[in-house]
Design a protein around this motif. Sequence first.
Motif, short mmCIF file in Angstrom:
data_model
loop_
_atom_site.label_atom_id
_atom_site.label_comp_id
_atom_site.label_asym_id
_atom_site.label_seq_id
_atom_site.Cartn_x
_atom_site.Cartn_y
_atom_site.Cartn_z
N LEU A 138 1.05 -1.21 -0.01
CA LEU A 138 0.09 -0.05 0.10
C LEU A 138 0.96 1.22 0.03
CD1 LEU A 138 -2.70 1.31 0.50
CD2 LEU A 138 -2.36 1.22 2.81
N THR A 139 0.95 2.01 -1.24
CA THR A 139 1.87 3.01 -1.43
C THR A 139 1.22 4.50 -0.97
OG1 THR A 139 1.53 3.36 -3.33
CG2 THR A 139 3.13 1.77 -2.99
N GLY A 140 0.06 4.52 -0.87
CA GLY A 140 -0.71 5.79 -0.51
C GLY A 140 -2.21 5.55 -0.03
N VAL A 141 -2.67 6.62 0.88
CA VAL A 141 -3.97 6.57 1.26
C VAL A 141 -4.40 8.31 1.20
CG1 VAL A 141 -5.63 6.15 3.10
CG2 VAL A 141 -3.60 4.66 2.63
N GLU A 142 -5.57 8.42 0.55
CA GLU A 142 -5.84 9.89 0.36
C GLU A 142 -7.24 10.02 0.72
OE1 GLU A 142 -3.91 12.50 -0.17
OE2 GLU A 142 -2.07 11.28 -0.50
N ARG A 143 -7.61 11.05 1.32
CA ARG A 143 -9.08 11.34 1.75
C ARG A 143 -9.78 12.14 0.35
NH1 ARG A 143 -12.70 9.97 5.96
NH2 ARG A 143 -11.47 9.18 7.66
N THR A 144 -10.80 11.87 0.02
CA THR A 144 -11.46 12.46 -1.18
C THR A 144 -12.76 12.77 -0.85
OG1 THR A 144 -12.52 10.29 -1.98
CG2 THR A 144 -10.24 10.63 -2.68
N VAL A 170 -7.44 -5.99 -12.00
CA VAL A 170 -6.17 -5.26 -11.43
C VAL A 170 -5.24 -5.50 -12.57
CG1 VAL A 170 -6.36 -6.01 -9.02
CG2 VAL A 170 -5.53 -7.83 -10.69
N PRO A 171 -4.09 -4.78 -12.88
CA PRO A 171 -3.13 -4.80 -13.69
C PRO A 171 -2.32 -5.87 -13.94
CG PRO A 171 -2.40 -2.89 -12.24
CD PRO A 171 -3.78 -3.53 -11.86
N ILE A 172 -1.65 -6.43 -14.83
CA ILE A 172 -0.79 -7.65 -14.65
C ILE A 172 0.69 -6.94 -14.56
CG2 ILE A 172 -0.18 -7.46 -17.38
CD1 ILE A 172 -0.04 -10.53 -17.44
N THR A 173 1.12 -7.86 -13.78
CA THR A 173 2.59 -7.32 -13.44
C THR A 173 3.70 -7.80 -13.96
OG1 THR A 173 1.86 -7.17 -11.00
CG2 THR A 173 4.35 -6.82 -11.42
N SER A 217 -15.62 11.75 -1.60
CA SER A 217 -16.41 10.78 -1.28
C SER A 217 -16.26 9.46 -0.26
CB SER A 217 -16.85 9.85 -2.57
OG SER A 217 -15.78 9.57 -3.19
N GLY A 218 -14.85 9.68 0.29
CA GLY A 218 -14.18 8.46 1.08
C GLY A 218 -12.78 8.52 1.02
N LEU A 219 -12.28 7.45 0.45
CA LEU A 219 -10.81 7.11 0.57
C LEU A 219 -10.25 6.63 -0.89
CD1 LEU A 219 -10.51 5.36 3.93
CD2 LEU A 219 -9.44 7.54 3.30
N GLU A 220 -9.17 6.77 -1.15
CA GLU A 220 -8.34 6.52 -2.29
C GLU A 220 -7.30 5.69 -1.78
OE1 GLU A 220 -7.95 7.91 -6.76
OE2 GLU A 220 -6.22 8.54 -5.69
N PHE A 221 -6.88 4.39 -2.36
CA PHE A 221 -5.64 3.63 -2.00
C PHE A 221 -5.00 3.40 -3.15
CE2 PHE A 221 -8.96 1.41 1.06
CZ PHE A 221 -8.65 2.44 2.25
N SER A 222 -3.62 3.56 -2.98
CA SER A 222 -2.76 3.59 -4.36
C SER A 222 -2.15 2.03 -3.86
CB SER A 222 -1.66 4.60 -4.03
OG SER A 222 -2.29 5.96 -4.64
N TRP A 223 -1.83 1.30 -4.72
CA TRP A 223 -1.29 -0.01 -4.45
C TRP A 223 -0.22 -0.30 -5.50
CZ3 TRP A 223 -3.25 -2.34 -0.39
CH2 TRP A 223 -4.71 -2.08 0.14
N GLN A 224 0.75 -1.14 -5.18
CA GLN A 224 2.15 -1.36 -6.03
C GLN A 224 2.18 -3.11 -5.81
OE1 GLN A 224 5.71 0.75 -6.38
NE2 GLN A 224 6.43 -0.88 -5.24
N ALA A 283 3.93 -2.94 -11.04
CA ALA A 283 2.42 -2.32 -11.47
C ALA A 283 1.80 -1.88 -10.32
CB ALA A 283 1.60 -3.55 -11.90
N THR A 284 1.24 -0.47 -10.89
CA THR A 284 0.39 0.35 -9.87
C THR A 284 -1.02 0.53 -10.23
OG1 THR A 284 0.95 2.20 -10.96
CG2 THR A 284 2.47 1.62 -9.37
N TRP A 285 -1.78 0.64 -9.05
CA TRP A 285 -3.31 0.93 -9.35
C TRP A 285 -3.99 1.46 -8.15
CZ3 TRP A 285 -1.52 -3.86 -8.06
CH2 TRP A 285 -2.45 -4.56 -7.12
N THR A 286 -5.33 1.85 -8.25
CA THR A 286 -5.77 2.55 -7.13
C THR A 286 -7.33 1.80 -7.14
OG1 THR A 286 -6.99 4.30 -8.70
CG2 THR A 286 -4.71 4.66 -7.34
#
Length: 304
Positions: free
Chosen positions: A204-210, A256-259, A212-219, A265-268
Motif C-alpha cells: 500500500l503506497t498511498g492513502v488519500e481522503r477524497t 487489476v493490472p498484470i505485473t 467521497s471517501g478514501l483512495e488507496f494506491s497499490w503497487q 505495476a500500480t493501480w488504485t
Amino acid sequence: MSIKRALIPILACALLLCSCDYIVLPEDLEDSVAAGSGAWTAVATGIAPENGKLRIDITIRNDTGAWSEMHVLPDKPAVFTGGDGQSTNCGTLFVGTGGHRLAPGFQMRGAIAGTRAEPATQLLYVECEGVEATPGSKLAIDYRYVTGEYNYYYPETNQADARLEIDLDELTPEIDYPIAAEIEGLILEPSAEIVAINDVVLTLTGVERTDSGLEFSWQTANPGEYPAYVHIGNPPVIGDDGILYGYYETPDIVSVPITPAGEKATWTTEVAVPQEVKGLYIMLSVESKKQRLFVNYAVDITDR
C-alpha cells in the motif's frame, strides 16, 4: 463490550513485530486464523418501540478466533422470548457482515447493502411485532458463518451454523469500535510488504481522503520470470462508527493490472466513507498461494 487483550502465541514473531522486508504469516498464526474454535457473539445496543413494533439494535463481534463472514439463515426468523416465557417470531432482521470477512476480535453495527450502483448503509437490527421488552426478555438469532481464507472454488470450507443468544436486560449503548479484543500480531502497518501469489510483493503506497471517501494506491513487484496477477478486490474499511464500508464483491472479479516479470505495476481502489469517520482499518483480502485463494490482513490507517 470492554476491550480485552487476547494473546496468540506466535512463532518467529520477528516476521510480524520487528522490522522486516516482507509479511508472511507464521504457520501457527496462519493455522489459528484458518479455522477458529469460537463463534460470533452479539449484544443489544438499543431497544425502542417503532410503529407498533419493537426495534432492537445489535452489535456483532467476531469471537471465532479467525477471519470470518456471517449472515442470518435464509427464511429463518429471529425468536423473541418475553419475561413470561412466551415466544414470538420476528421476521424483520438485518444481521451480518455484508459478505465481507471481519478480522477476529473486531465488532460492527452496520454494513453496506443495496446494489453496486446504489449502495446503502444498513444498520444491524431486528424488529418484532406485538411484543414488549419486559424484564427477562431474550432474543435468539440463527446464523451461518465461515472462517479462515476465502477459496473461490470451495467457499463453504469451514462453514458452520450457530445461534446468537442476546439478553435484552443487558443493553450496551456505549461501545468502542471497531476493536473489541486485541490480538497480538494481527494488525499491519500501512508500509507492510505482503507476499502474495507467485511471490509477488504487494504494498500500500498511498492513502488519500477524497470528497467521497478514501483512495488507496497499490503497487506489486514481481520477482519471477513470468507475468502475474494479484487480485485484492475493492478492500472495505471499518472505523470508529462500527460500520463496515464497501459494497461486497468477490475479490477475484475486480480488475487489476498484470505485473510483468521483473517489473512493477500500480493501480488504485476507492471506498466511500463519511469524512467524520476516523480510526479506520482496511480489511484486506490478498490472492495468495494459488489462484482465487485469498488470505486476509488488517491494515492500520487510523492516522487518516
